[in-house]
Scaffold this motif. Structure first.
Motif, PDB file in Angstrom:
ATOM      1  N   HIS A  32       0.834  -1.199   0.000  1.00 10.47           N
ATOM      2  CA  HIS A  32       0.000   0.000   0.000  1.00 10.47           C
ATOM      3  C   HIS A  32       0.876   1.259   0.000  1.00 10.47           C
ATOM      4  N   THR A  33       1.933   1.255   0.804  1.00  9.16           N
ATOM      5  CA  THR A  33       2.856   2.384   0.844  1.00  9.16           C
ATOM      6  C   THR A  33       3.606   2.496  -0.479  1.00  9.16           C
ATOM      7  N   GLY A  34       3.985   1.360  -1.048  1.00  7.37           N
ATOM      8  CA  GLY A  34       4.629   1.369  -2.361  1.00  7.37           C
ATOM      9  C   GLY A  34       3.721   1.965  -3.420  1.00  7.37           C
ATOM     10  N   ASP A  35       2.441   1.591  -3.386  1.00  4.03           N
ATOM     11  CA  ASP A  35       1.471   2.158  -4.335  1.00  4.03           C
ATOM     12  C   ASP A  35       1.332   3.661  -4.147  1.00  4.03           C
ATOM     13  N   GLU A  36       1.273   4.094  -2.891  1.00  4.18           N
ATOM     14  CA  GLU A  36       1.170   5.529  -2.611  1.00  4.18           C
ATOM     15  C   GLU A  36       2.386   6.279  -3.140  1.00  4.18           C
ATOM     16  N   LEU A  37       3.570   5.667  -3.006  1.00  2.52           N
ATOM     17  CA  LEU A  37       4.789   6.280  -3.519  1.00  2.52           C
ATOM     18  C   LEU A  37       4.723   6.402  -5.040  1.00  2.52           C
ATOM     19  N   LEU A  38       4.262   5.351  -5.728  1.00  2.00           N
ATOM     20  CA  LEU A  38       4.141   5.409  -7.182  1.00  2.00           C
ATOM     21  C   LEU A  38       3.168   6.506  -7.621  1.00  2.00           C
ATOM     22  N   ILE A  39       2.077   6.646  -6.904  1.00  2.00           N
ATOM     23  CA  ILE A  39       1.095   7.690  -7.210  1.00  2.00           C
ATOM     24  C   ILE A  39       1.722   9.069  -7.003  1.00  2.00           C
ATOM     25  N   GLN A  40       2.480   9.209  -5.926  1.00  3.10           N
ATOM     26  CA  GLN A  40       3.155  10.477  -5.622  1.00  3.10           C
ATOM     27  C   GLN A  40       4.185  10.813  -6.706  1.00  3.10           C
ATOM     28  N   ILE A  41       4.970   9.825  -7.120  1.00  5.63           N
ATOM     29  CA  ILE A  41       5.982  10.042  -8.162  1.00  5.63           C
ATOM     30  C   ILE A  41       5.300  10.442  -9.467  1.00  5.63           C
ATOM     31  N   ALA A  42       4.227   9.742  -9.827  1.00  4.29           N
ATOM     32  CA  ALA A  42       3.486  10.063 -11.057  1.00  4.29           C
ATOM     33  C   ALA A  42       2.973  11.503 -11.010  1.00  4.29           C
ATOM     34  N   SER A  43       2.459  11.908  -9.868  1.00  8.21           N
ATOM     35  CA  SER A  43       1.963  13.276  -9.703  1.00  8.21           C
ATOM     36  C   SER A  43       3.097  14.286  -9.872  1.00  8.21           C
ATOM     37  N   THR A  44       4.238  13.999  -9.277  1.00 10.25           N
ATOM     38  CA  THR A  44       5.406  14.878  -9.397  1.00 10.25           C
ATOM     39  C   THR A  44       5.850  14.978 -10.852  1.00 10.25           C
ATOM     40  N   LEU A  45       5.898  13.853 -11.548  1.00 13.21           N
ATOM     41  CA  LEU A  45       6.287  13.865 -12.961  1.00 13.21           C
ATOM     42  C   LEU A  45       5.325  14.703 -13.790  1.00 13.21           C
ATOM     43  N   ASN A  46       4.033  14.509 -13.559  1.00 13.35           N
ATOM     44  CA  ASN A  46       3.037  15.257 -14.323  1.00 13.35           C
ATOM     45  C   ASN A  46       3.111  16.760 -14.056  1.00 13.35           C
ATOM     46  N   LYS A  47       3.505  17.149 -12.849  1.00  8.74           N
ATOM     47  CA  LYS A  47       3.672  18.574 -12.542  1.00  8.74           C
ATOM     48  C   LYS A  47       4.950  19.119 -13.179  1.00  8.74           C
ATOM     49  N   TYR A  48       5.956  18.258 -13.326  1.00 16.08           N
ATOM     50  CA  TYR A  48       7.256  18.690 -13.816  1.00 16.08           C
ATOM     51  C   TYR A  48       7.263  18.915 -15.328  1.00 16.08           C
ATOM     52  N   VAL A  49       6.610  18.051 -16.069  1.00 23.62           N
ATOM     53  CA  VAL A  49       6.674  18.110 -17.528  1.00 23.62           C
ATOM     54  C   VAL A  49       5.796  19.236 -18.074  1.00 23.62           C
ATOM     55  N   THR A  50       6.024  19.573 -19.332  1.00 20.97           N
ATOM     56  CA  THR A  50       5.183  20.578 -19.994  1.00 20.97           C
ATOM     57  C   THR A  50       3.944  19.910 -20.561  1.00 20.97           C
ATOM     58  N   LYS A  51       3.011  20.721 -21.023  1.00 24.06           N
ATOM     59  CA  LYS A  51       1.751  20.174 -21.556  1.00 24.06           C
ATOM     60  C   LYS A  51       1.967  19.364 -22.830  1.00 24.06           C
ATOM     61  N   ASN A  52       3.081  19.554 -23.515  1.00 29.57           N
ATOM     62  CA  ASN A  52       3.361  18.807 -24.743  1.00 29.57           C
ATOM     63  C   ASN A  52       4.079  17.489 -24.483  1.00 29.57           C
ATOM     64  N   ASP A  53       4.498  17.258 -23.251  1.00 32.73           N
ATOM     65  CA  ASP A  53       5.218  16.033 -22.895  1.00 32.73           C
ATOM     66  C   ASP A  53       4.221  14.982 -22.436  1.00 32.73           C
ATOM     67  N   LEU A  54       4.671  13.748 -22.370  1.00 34.16           N
ATOM     68  CA  LEU A  54       3.789  12.646 -21.986  1.00 34.16           C
ATOM     69  C   LEU A  54       4.479  11.768 -20.956  1.00 34.16           C
ATOM     70  N   VAL A  55       3.792  11.476 -19.873  1.00 35.28           N
ATOM     71  CA  VAL A  55       4.308  10.612 -18.809  1.00 35.28           C
ATOM     72  C   VAL A  55       3.533   9.303 -18.840  1.00 35.28           C
ATOM     73  N   ALA A  56       4.260   8.192 -18.767  1.00 36.95           N
ATOM     74  CA  ALA A  56       3.615   6.881 -18.756  1.00 36.95           C
ATOM     75  C   ALA A  56       4.308   5.985 -17.737  1.00 36.95           C
ATOM     76  N   ARG A  57       3.537   5.095 -17.166  1.00 39.09           N
ATOM     77  CA  ARG A  57       4.132   4.059 -16.314  1.00 39.09           C
ATOM     78  C   ARG A  57       4.533   2.930 -17.237  1.00 39.09           C
ATOM     79  N   TRP A  58       5.812   2.628 -17.211  1.00 38.78           N
ATOM     80  CA  TRP A  58       6.354   1.608 -18.103  1.00 38.78           C
ATOM     81  C   TRP A  58       6.119   0.224 -17.526  1.00 38.78           C
ATOM     82  N   GLY A  59       6.138   0.135 -16.209  1.00 38.04           N
ATOM     83  CA  GLY A  59       5.904  -1.130 -15.525  1.00 38.04           C
ATOM     84  C   GLY A  59       6.558  -1.085 -14.160  1.00 38.04           C
ATOM     85  N   GLY A  60       5.977  -1.768 -13.203  1.00 36.07           N
ATOM     86  CA  GLY A  60       6.558  -1.820 -11.861  1.00 36.07           C
ATOM     87  C   GLY A  60       6.840  -0.437 -11.328  1.00 36.07           C
ATOM     88  N   ASP A  61       8.124  -0.151 -11.115  1.00 33.26           N
ATOM     89  CA  ASP A  61       8.528   1.155 -10.586  1.00 33.26           C
ATOM     90  C   ASP A  61       9.267   1.976 -11.646  1.00 33.26           C
TER      91      ASP A  61
END
Length: 179
Positions: A80-109
Motif C-alpha cells: 500500500h505504501t509502495g502504491d502511494e509512492l508510485l502515485i506520488q511520483i506520477a503526480s510529481t512527474l506530471n507537474k514537472y513536464v510541460t503540456k506537450n510532454d507525456l508521462v507513462a508508467r512503463w511497468g513496476g517502478d
C-alpha cells in the motif's frame, strides 16, 4: 408531448453511452494505479510525435526513470505504501513536464517520459532537475528512495521507439550501478 418524452429518454441513453465510451477509452489508455498513460499509449504517441519531429526538423526525448530501493519500500512498509509512492511520483512527474510532454508508467517502478523538442545540450540538465525534484518529493516520506534516469533522443540515438527505449534503459541501469 409524447415526442418530447421520447427525445429525453433518447438523449439520456445517448449521454450515458457517450460517458461509458469515454470511461472505456480512458481506462484503455491509462495505468489504473497512477493515472499516467500506459505502454501502448506512449508507443502510439511516440510514432505520432516522431512524424511531427521529422516535418519540423525537431528532436524528441525518451526518458526512462526507475525508483531505487523500491522493493525495500514494499518489503518494509507494505505494498500500500509502495502504491502511494508510485502515485506520488506520477503526480510529481506530471507537474514537472510541460503540456506537450507525456508521462507513462512503463511497468513496476519504471516510468517513461516523451519530451518534445529535447536537445542533447538540454537533456543532462533536464534529467538532473527531474531527479532532484523526485528525490525532494520522495524524501519527505521515505529517505532511502532515489531515482536512476537515462535518456535517448530521436533521431540522433535511433529511429525506432524500441531502439530509443533500449538506449535510455542502458543509460539508466549504468547510472543505477554507479550509485
Amino acid at each position: 408531448m409524447e415526442g418530447f418524452h421520447f427525445d429525453c429518454h433518447f438523449l439520456s441513453i445517448a449521454w450515458w453511452g457517450g460517458k461509458q465510451f469515454d470511461n472505456v477509452r480512458y481506462m484503455s489508455e491509462r495505468d489504473p494505479l497512477t493515472g499516467t498513460y500506459n505502454r501502448r499509449t506512449v508507443e502510439q504517441s511516440f510514432h505520432k510525435a516522431a512524424k511531427i519531429c521529422d516535418l519540423k526538423n525537431q528532436s524528441l526525448g525518451v526518458i526512462m526513470l526507475d525508483l531505487n530501493n523500491f522493493k525495500e519500500v514494499n518489503d518494509e512498509y507494505g505494498h500500500h505504501t509502495g502504491d502511494e509512492l508510485l502515485i506520488q511520483i506520477a503526480s510529481t512527474l506530471n507537474k514537472y513536464v510541460t503540456k506537450n510532454d507525456l508521462v507513462a508508467r512503463w511497468g513496476g517502478d519504471e516510468f517513461i517520459i516523451l519530451v518534445s523538442n529535447m536537445k542533447e545540450s538540454f537533456a543532462v540538465d533536464y534529467v538532473q532537475k527531474l531527479q532532484r525534484e523526485i528525490t525532494l518529493q520522495s524524501s519527505e516520506n521515505l529517505s532511502n528512495v532515489g531515482t536512476s534516469v537515462g535518456y535517448a533522443i530521436y533521431p540522433q540515438h535511433g529511429n525506432s521507439f524500441q531502439k530509443l527505449v533500449q538506449e535510455a534503459d542502458a543509460k539508466m541501469y549504468k547510472e543505477k550501478k554507479e550509485k
